[in-house]
Design a protein around this motif. Structure first.
Motif, PDB file in Angstrom:
ATOM      1  N   GLN A 152      -4.167  -4.833  -2.137  1.00 13.29           N
ATOM      2  CA  GLN A 152      -4.069  -3.510  -1.531  1.00 13.29           C
ATOM      3  C   GLN A 152      -3.809  -3.580  -0.027  1.00 13.29           C
ATOM      4  O   GLN A 152      -3.086  -2.743   0.521  1.00 13.29           O
ATOM      5  CB  GLN A 152      -5.349  -2.727  -1.807  1.00 13.29           C
ATOM      6  N   MET A 153      -4.376  -4.578   0.653  1.00 10.78           N
ATOM      7  CA  MET A 153      -4.143  -4.711   2.091  1.00 10.78           C
ATOM      8  C   MET A 153      -2.663  -4.973   2.380  1.00 10.78           C
ATOM      9  O   MET A 153      -2.082  -4.392   3.299  1.00 10.78           O
ATOM     10  CB  MET A 153      -4.988  -5.843   2.668  1.00 10.78           C
ATOM     11  N   GLY A 154      -2.072  -5.871   1.594  1.00 10.12           N
ATOM     12  CA  GLY A 154      -0.644  -6.152   1.759  1.00 10.12           C
ATOM     13  C   GLY A 154       0.198  -4.929   1.482  1.00 10.12           C
ATOM     14  O   GLY A 154       1.172  -4.641   2.195  1.00 10.12           O
ATOM     15  N   ASN A 155      -0.183  -4.150   0.481  1.00 17.38           N
ATOM     16  CA  ASN A 155       0.571  -2.948   0.135  1.00 17.38           C
ATOM     17  C   ASN A 155       0.465  -1.880   1.219  1.00 17.38           C
ATOM     18  O   ASN A 155       1.426  -1.151   1.487  1.00 17.38           O
ATOM     19  CB  ASN A 155       0.077  -2.383  -1.191  1.00 17.38           C
ATOM     20  N   ALA A 156      -0.708  -1.764   1.853  1.00 20.24           N
ATOM     21  CA  ALA A 156      -0.880  -0.793   2.938  1.00 20.24           C
ATOM     22  C   ALA A 156       0.090  -1.080   4.074  1.00 20.24           C
ATOM     23  O   ALA A 156       0.690  -0.167   4.650  1.00 20.24           O
ATOM     24  CB  ALA A 156      -2.324  -0.825   3.450  1.00 20.24           C
ATOM     25  N   PHE A 157       0.265  -2.361   4.390  1.00 16.59           N
ATOM     26  CA  PHE A 157       1.210  -2.735   5.441  1.00 16.59           C
ATOM     27  C   PHE A 157       2.636  -2.390   5.029  1.00 16.59           C
ATOM     28  O   PHE A 157       3.422  -1.857   5.844  1.00 16.59           O
ATOM     29  CB  PHE A 157       1.121  -4.230   5.749  1.00 16.59           C
ATOM     30  N   LEU A 158       3.016  -2.668   3.790  1.00 11.59           N
ATOM     31  CA  LEU A 158       4.385  -2.403   3.334  1.00 11.59           C
ATOM     32  C   LEU A 158       4.716  -0.918   3.411  1.00 11.59           C
ATOM     33  O   LEU A 158       5.820  -0.548   3.820  1.00 11.59           O
ATOM     34  CB  LEU A 158       4.568  -2.917   1.905  1.00 11.59           C
ATOM     35  N   VAL A 159       3.766  -0.057   3.041  1.00 12.73           N
ATOM     36  CA  VAL A 159       4.016   1.388   3.092  1.00 12.73           C
ATOM     37  C   VAL A 159       4.161   1.851   4.538  1.00 12.73           C
ATOM     38  O   VAL A 159       5.106   2.564   4.896  1.00 12.73           O
ATOM     39  CB  VAL A 159       2.879   2.169   2.395  1.00 12.73           C
ATOM     40  N   ALA A 160       3.230   1.450   5.395  1.00  9.61           N
ATOM     41  CA  ALA A 160       3.226   1.923   6.784  1.00  9.61           C
ATOM     42  C   ALA A 160       4.422   1.408   7.570  1.00  9.61           C
ATOM     43  O   ALA A 160       4.908   2.080   8.486  1.00  9.61           O
ATOM     44  CB  ALA A 160       1.930   1.512   7.473  1.00  9.61           C
ATOM     45  N   SER A 161       4.915   0.205   7.235  1.00 12.09           N
ATOM     46  CA  SER A 161       6.074  -0.356   7.940  1.00 12.09           C
ATOM     47  C   SER A 161       7.388   0.088   7.311  1.00 12.09           C
ATOM     48  O   SER A 161       8.454  -0.463   7.618  1.00 12.09           O
ATOM     49  CB  SER A 161       5.985  -1.885   7.961  1.00 12.09           C
ATOM     50  N   SER A 210      -2.445 -12.716  -9.793  1.00 14.44           N
ATOM     51  CA  SER A 210      -0.989 -12.879  -9.735  1.00 14.44           C
ATOM     52  C   SER A 210      -0.352 -11.877  -8.782  1.00 14.44           C
ATOM     53  O   SER A 210       0.536 -12.222  -7.991  1.00 14.44           O
ATOM     54  CB  SER A 210      -0.390 -12.706 -11.138  1.00 14.44           C
ATOM     55  N   GLY A 211      -0.814 -10.616  -8.847  1.00 14.18           N
ATOM     56  CA  GLY A 211      -0.280  -9.599  -7.948  1.00 14.18           C
ATOM     57  C   GLY A 211      -0.540  -9.930  -6.495  1.00 14.18           C
ATOM     58  O   GLY A 211       0.336  -9.741  -5.634  1.00 14.18           O
ATOM     59  N   MET A 212      -1.738 -10.429  -6.189  1.00 11.20           N
ATOM     60  CA  MET A 212      -2.082 -10.808  -4.813  1.00 11.20           C
ATOM     61  C   MET A 212      -1.149 -11.905  -4.303  1.00 11.20           C
ATOM     62  O   MET A 212      -0.629 -11.825  -3.177  1.00 11.20           O
ATOM     63  CB  MET A 212      -3.528 -11.297  -4.761  1.00 11.20           C
ATOM     64  N   ILE A 213      -0.927 -12.938  -5.108  1.00  7.91           N
ATOM     65  CA  ILE A 213      -0.055 -14.042  -4.705  1.00  7.91           C
ATOM     66  C   ILE A 213       1.342 -13.532  -4.395  1.00  7.91           C
ATOM     67  O   ILE A 213       1.957 -13.893  -3.382  1.00  7.91           O
ATOM     68  CB  ILE A 213       0.007 -15.119  -5.815  1.00  7.91           C
ATOM     69  N   VAL A 214       1.837 -12.634  -5.241  1.00 10.35           N
ATOM     70  CA  VAL A 214       3.211 -12.151  -5.084  1.00 10.35           C
ATOM     71  C   VAL A 214       3.374 -11.310  -3.825  1.00 10.35           C
ATOM     72  O   VAL A 214       4.361 -11.454  -3.095  1.00 10.35           O
ATOM     73  CB  VAL A 214       3.647 -11.354  -6.329  1.00 10.35           C
ATOM     74  N   VAL A 215       2.412 -10.412  -3.526  1.00  7.46           N
ATOM     75  CA  VAL A 215       2.609  -9.523  -2.381  1.00  7.46           C
ATOM     76  C   VAL A 215       2.642 -10.318  -1.068  1.00  7.46           C
ATOM     77  O   VAL A 215       3.423  -9.992  -0.151  1.00  7.46           O
ATOM     78  CB  VAL A 215       1.533  -8.421  -2.336  1.00  7.46           C
ATOM     79  N   TYR A 216       1.847 -11.388  -0.982  1.00  9.60           N
ATOM     80  CA  TYR A 216       1.890 -12.184   0.253  1.00  9.60           C
ATOM     81  C   TYR A 216       3.113 -13.097   0.277  1.00  9.60           C
ATOM     82  O   TYR A 216       3.636 -13.402   1.359  1.00  9.60           O
ATOM     83  CB  TYR A 216       0.578 -12.949   0.437  1.00  9.60           C
ATOM     84  N   ALA A 217       3.608 -13.484  -0.897  1.00  5.96           N
ATOM     85  CA  ALA A 217       4.876 -14.211  -0.950  1.00  5.96           C
ATOM     86  C   ALA A 217       6.016 -13.314  -0.460  1.00  5.96           C
ATOM     87  O   ALA A 217       6.954 -13.784   0.202  1.00  5.96           O
ATOM     88  CB  ALA A 217       5.154 -14.688  -2.373  1.00  5.96           C
ATOM     89  N   VAL A 218       5.909 -12.008  -0.749  1.00  8.20           N
ATOM     90  CA  VAL A 218       6.916 -11.046  -0.273  1.00  8.20           C
ATOM     91  C   VAL A 218       6.896 -10.967   1.250  1.00  8.20           C
ATOM     92  O   VAL A 218       7.956 -10.926   1.905  1.00  8.20           O
ATOM     93  CB  VAL A 218       6.663  -9.653  -0.889  1.00  8.20           C
TER      94      VAL A 218
END
Length: 453
Positions: A152-161, A210-218
């Motif tokens: 969720q932390m990674g996703n918050a950054f993606l939305v705001a940026s 798995s989702g956590m690994i992928v979002v930081y790989a993104v």
């Protein structure tokens, strides 16, 4: 891929194109975990009616902690968006690192609570026959919480940026992993152990990891990590942590109160029998699936309002919320219409008989009306979140929950008429949310927000 991630102007504009560019990727991202929950329920419904009913209680219990992380996510998104609107993107690296520190600490507390304290609570309120299975499931399921929060932390950054188009990558991987391991572990296929009800818990933990690994790989693969110097310094930063906590604590409290109240509702339903429990678990899935557009547009409302406040364009806030509300009501009405035109097709997914379907249809009619109320109220409530005045969110939530609980107690314990009537408590909740959020924003009180904290 790396160059496509670089967006230089992070100031939002109030138009339909901007709304949809933020909301559509979030919609797809939110849809995936709802499909995960639906898949769990479908597989468990085919395992047994009791497993489907028990999934309702355990699902709502875990949801308390999941939405607490969502409160932290929304707070982080608010702080990110405020700095994005003001053009100060140098703070992104510090905000993300402090958010990660906070979520890890909080997840550890939640795991300890579930393992050490929750058994006493569940034993006191759950059906004795269901308690061992429900508690065993929760002890496994809660292990996935740190992975969910980091995701969720990674996703918050993606939305705001304004990089929400990348959200779906992690969610798609998570969904595929969840479906695969649900099938393998619940039923013991392809040489895997047959774990039954607990198989759904293990599958969900693997999927969240798995989702956590992928979002930081993104973040690494798109060049966002390099551009904003993310994930380089996790030392404690007092001022940024204070800003995040000031915004997040009321939100986290609000979300925990909200879902805890829903857990109370489900516990009251336990006394009405297996059929009522099973139908209500399916209704939880209906709220999740049909509400996908609503939650995505609510997140868009939060991000856009915060960004506009960061730009010092508070005069555009009501226009943005109103535009988003039109989209929310329209899309929710469309999905509710499909559900009510073809209810048999939906309910047959859960492997239940005609009696189950007949009993469920009146409830889904009532829930559909509740979703329409939610479709507008949630947008305005998240508009309040975007102003940074999250203590106001908490006050609104407490008042709405009080009315909800009084109504629920009357129609569940004092004068129980039907399950459909019990589910009409959603009207009371969302109507009160809308009235208070609408009044607050229309009064101009939210325009006084000047800083991310």
């Amino acid at each position: 891929m790396e160059s496509s991630a670089v967006i230089h102007d992070l100031k939002v504009q109030v138009n339909n194109r901007q709304i949809l560019s933020i909301a559509l990727p979030i919609t797809l991202a939110i849809l995936i975990p709802q499909i995960n929950m639906l898949t769990n329920s479908i597989f468990l419904g085919r395992l047994s009616n009791e497993a489907l009913g028990n999934a309702g209680i355990t699902g709502v219990f875990y949801l308390i902690f999941a939405v607490a992380g969502n409160g932290l996510n929304n707070a982080l998104q608010t702080v990110f968006s405020r700095y994005a609107g003001s053009g100060d993107t140098d703070m992104f690296k510090t905000i993300l690192s402090q958010g990660i520190r906070t979520c890890i600490q909080f997840s550890i507390v939640c795991i300890l609570f579930t393992w050490l304290i929750a058994p006493f609570i569940m034993k006191a309120v759950a059906e004795p026959a269901a308690y061992p299975e429900e508690m065993s499931f929760l002890r496994i399921r809660i292990i996935g919480l740190p992975f969910l929060y980091l995701f969720q932390m990674g996703n918050a950054f993606l939305v705001a940026s304004l990089n929400s188009r990348y959200l779906m990558i992690g969610f798609i991987v998570e969904a595929l992993v969840n479906v695969l391991f649900d099938y393998l572990l619940i039923f013991g296929k392809a040489g895997f152990p047959q774990l039954g009800f607990n198989g759904a818990a293990v599958a969900s933990v693997i999927a969240e990891f798995s989702g956590m690994i992928v979002v930081y790989a993104v973040l690494f693969g798109t060049g966002l990590k390099k551009k904003y110097k993310l994930l380089e310094n996790f030392r404690y930063h007092r001022e940024t942590s204070r800003q995040i906590l000031n915004v997040s604590i009321p939100l986290v409290t609000q979300y925990i109160i909200s879902v805890t109240t829903w857990l109370i509702f489900f516990l009251l339903i336990e006394s009405k029998g297996i059929m009522a429990k099973s139908i209500s678990n399916v209704m939880r899935n209906v709220f999740g699936l049909v509400g996908v557009f609503v939650w995505a547009l609510a997140s868009t409302s939060n991000a856009m309002v915060s960004n506009l406040v960061g730009q010092r364009r508070e005069d555009k806030v009501l226009e943005a919320i109103t535009r988003i509300s039109y989209w929310s009501v329209g899309l929710c009405a469309f999905t509710c219409l499909l559900l009510n035109l073809f209810p048999h097709l939906f309910f047959r997914l859960f492997g239940q008989d005609e009696v189950f379907i007949r009993e469920s249809i009146p409830v889904v009619r009532v829930v559909s009306l509740g979703l329409l109320f939610m479709s507008i109220a949630n947008i305005w409530l998240n508009g309040v979140t975007g102003t940074g005045k999250t203590r106001v969110n908490l006050i609104i939530e407490v008042v709405a929950i009080t009315l909800y609980l009084v109504y629920t107690w009357i129609f569940m314990k004092v004068n129980y008429i039907s399950l459909a009537m019990a589910w009409s408590n959603e009207f009371i909740y969302w109507t009160s949310i809308f009235v208070m959020a609408f009044w607050y924003l229309k009064s101009g009180r939210g325009e006084s927000a000047k800083s991310p904290g």
